[in-house]
Motif scaffolding. Structure first.
Motif, PDB file in Angstrom:
ATOM      1  N   TYR A   1       9.548   4.584   5.301  1.00 43.41           N
ATOM      2  CA  TYR A   1       9.161   4.270   6.678  1.00 43.41           C
ATOM      3  C   TYR A   1      10.039   3.135   7.198  1.00 43.41           C
ATOM      4  O   TYR A   1      10.722   2.444   6.443  1.00 43.41           O
ATOM      5  CB  TYR A   1       7.684   3.855   6.755  1.00 43.41           C
ATOM      6  CG  TYR A   1       7.368   2.569   6.021  1.00 43.41           C
ATOM      7  CD1 TYR A   1       7.533   1.333   6.634  1.00 43.41           C
ATOM      8  CD2 TYR A   1       6.907   2.588   4.704  1.00 43.41           C
ATOM      9  CE1 TYR A   1       7.255   0.145   5.957  1.00 43.41           C
ATOM     10  CE2 TYR A   1       6.618   1.412   4.026  1.00 43.41           C
ATOM     11  CZ  TYR A   1       6.803   0.200   4.663  1.00 43.41           C
ATOM     12  OH  TYR A   1       6.538  -0.967   3.993  1.00 43.41           O
TER      13      TYR A   1
ATOM     14  N   GLN B   1       0.980   8.521   4.319  1.00 37.90           N
ATOM     15  CA  GLN B   1       1.256   9.854   3.789  1.00 37.90           C
ATOM     16  C   GLN B   1       0.242  10.870   4.294  1.00 37.90           C
ATOM     17  O   GLN B   1       0.582  11.984   4.680  1.00 37.90           O
ATOM     18  CB  GLN B   1       1.222   9.858   2.247  1.00 37.90           C
ATOM     19  CG  GLN B   1       2.394   9.152   1.601  1.00 37.90           C
ATOM     20  CD  GLN B   1       2.021   7.747   1.156  1.00 37.90           C
ATOM     21  OE1 GLN B   1       1.348   7.029   1.892  1.00 37.90           O
ATOM     22  NE2 GLN B   1       2.469   7.353  -0.017  1.00 37.90           N
TER      23      GLN B   1
ATOM     24  N   MET C   1       6.776   4.982   0.055  1.00 38.97           N
ATOM     25  CA  MET C   1       6.841   5.693   1.328  1.00 38.97           C
ATOM     26  C   MET C   1       8.101   5.294   2.087  1.00 38.97           C
ATOM     27  O   MET C   1       8.431   4.115   2.181  1.00 38.97           O
ATOM     28  CB  MET C   1       5.603   5.354   2.169  1.00 38.97           C
ATOM     29  CG  MET C   1       5.553   6.037   3.518  1.00 38.97           C
ATOM     30  SD  MET C   1       5.230   7.797   3.340  1.00 38.97           S
ATOM     31  CE  MET C   1       5.157   8.324   5.033  1.00 38.97           C
TER      32      MET C   1
ATOM     33  N   LYS D   1      -4.365   2.202   1.308  1.00 38.22           N
ATOM     34  CA  LYS D   1      -3.492   3.002   0.452  1.00 38.22           C
ATOM     35  C   LYS D   1      -3.425   4.479   0.875  1.00 38.22           C
ATOM     36  O   LYS D   1      -4.449   5.115   1.086  1.00 38.22           O
ATOM     37  CB  LYS D   1      -3.953   2.911  -1.003  1.00 38.22           C
ATOM     38  CG  LYS D   1      -3.039   3.576  -2.007  1.00 38.22           C
ATOM     39  CD  LYS D   1      -3.539   3.360  -3.427  1.00 38.22           C
ATOM     40  CE  LYS D   1      -2.593   3.942  -4.456  1.00 38.22           C
ATOM     41  NZ  LYS D   1      -2.464   5.398  -4.353  1.00 38.22           N
ATOM     42  N   ASP D   2      -2.215   4.964   1.000  1.00 37.03           N
ATOM     43  CA  ASP D   2      -1.893   6.369   1.295  1.00 37.03           C
ATOM     44  C   ASP D   2      -2.215   6.806   2.720  1.00 37.03           C
ATOM     45  O   ASP D   2      -2.090   7.992   3.038  1.00 37.03           O
ATOM     46  CB  ASP D   2      -2.587   7.315   0.308  1.00 37.03           C
ATOM     47  CG  ASP D   2      -2.078   7.146  -1.115  1.00 37.03           C
ATOM     48  OD1 ASP D   2      -0.921   6.709  -1.288  1.00 37.03           O
ATOM     49  OD2 ASP D   2      -2.838   7.442  -2.050  1.00 37.03           O
TER      50      ASP D   2
ATOM     51  N   THR E   1       0.808  -1.222   0.000  1.00 40.31           N
ATOM     52  CA  THR E   1       0.000   0.000   0.000  1.00 40.31           C
ATOM     53  C   THR E   1       0.839   1.269   0.000  1.00 40.31           C
ATOM     54  O   THR E   1       0.326   2.342  -0.300  1.00 40.31           O
ATOM     55  CB  THR E   1      -0.951   0.028   1.225  1.00 40.31           C
ATOM     56  OG1 THR E   1      -0.167  -0.088   2.427  1.00 40.31           O
ATOM     57  CG2 THR E   1      -1.959  -1.095   1.158  1.00 40.31           C
ATOM     58  N   HIS E   2       2.128   1.148   0.332  1.00 43.92           N
ATOM     59  CA  HIS E   2       2.994   2.325   0.411  1.00 43.92           C
ATOM     60  C   HIS E   2       4.361   2.013  -0.206  1.00 43.92           C
ATOM     61  O   HIS E   2       5.400   2.103   0.465  1.00 43.92           O
ATOM     62  CB  HIS E   2       3.162   2.776   1.863  1.00 43.92           C
ATOM     63  CG  HIS E   2       1.890   3.231   2.494  1.00 43.92           C
ATOM     64  ND1 HIS E   2       0.949   2.346   3.001  1.00 43.92           N
ATOM     65  CD2 HIS E   2       1.373   4.475   2.674  1.00 43.92           C
ATOM     66  CE1 HIS E   2      -0.073   3.041   3.483  1.00 43.92           C
ATOM     67  NE2 HIS E   2       0.150   4.316   3.288  1.00 43.92           N
TER      68      HIS E   2
END
Length: 203
Positions: free
Chosen positions: A32, A89, A30, A85-86, A26-27
């Protein structure tokens, strides 16, 4: 330094594996890290593992994970919650936008397995959040993450109430969704039987 440190204690190997895959799916772009506390070995990209040699409860594990977190922004997670998803963020942007007047803590919007939302919780008339995001500055400003007198319960409202008490705000990020399917298994049964009453008395 990653943008987010996600604190994720777990006693369920299969559920933890699912969450690791879900965060990646989903990321994918990103930045992390997953700070995992567990009594079983876990390794992989973006994972910082802390081996739990003595069971002291999820709130102790969260405090230990915080010590290893390298980001200035912290997300509290559990192995029965799936990212949508997202969501990372969105909640990070929400916290950065609203933390000018510290302290500030944000919660995710929750949906169940049918995709239906369910309400946020309150205690003493104040909103409190469990799956949450806050900066280390906020955590330090309210005296730390979880009081060590708690083991498995009431840490979330205690943390949020300390944010309110210090003149801060607790809010929900409307566009940061997670799916929560609470697991009723021997882990939860043991926690309820050994910790709930004492943690309630502490609160």
């Amino acid at each position: 330094m990653p943008k987010l440190s996600i604190l994720l204690p777990s006693l369920r190997p299969d559920e933890l594996k699912k969450r690791i895959v879900e965060f990646s799916a989903t990321h994918p772009r990103m930045d992390y890290e997953l700070v995992v506390v567990s009594p079983f070995l876990v390794s992989g990209e973006k994972i910082v593992h802390i081996l739990e040699t003595e069971p002291r409860g999820v709130l102790y594990a969260m405090n230990e994970a915080l010590k290893k977190a390298s980001s200035d922004y912290i997300v509290l997670w559990s192995d029965d919650a799936s990212p949508i998803k997202d969501c990372l963020q969105n909640i990070l942007a929400f916290v950065k936008k609203n933390e000018k007047n510290l302290p500030f803590a944000a919660g995710f919007s929750k949906v169940d397995s049918r995709g239906e939302g369910f309400g946020q919780w309150r205690v003493y008339g104040k909103l409190y959040v469990g799956w949450a995001c806050a900066s280390k500055r906020t955590i330090e400003a309210v005296g730390g993450l979880f009081d060590p007198d708690y083991r498995n319960y009431w840490g979330d409202p205690d943390f949020s109430l300390r944010v309110w008490e210090k003149g801060g705000t607790v809010a929900v990020c409307k566009d940061a969704y997670i799916e929560v399917v609470q697991i009723n298994d021997k882990v939860k049964t043991k926690n309820l039987s050994t910790c709930f009453e004492k943690d309630t008395q502490t609160f």
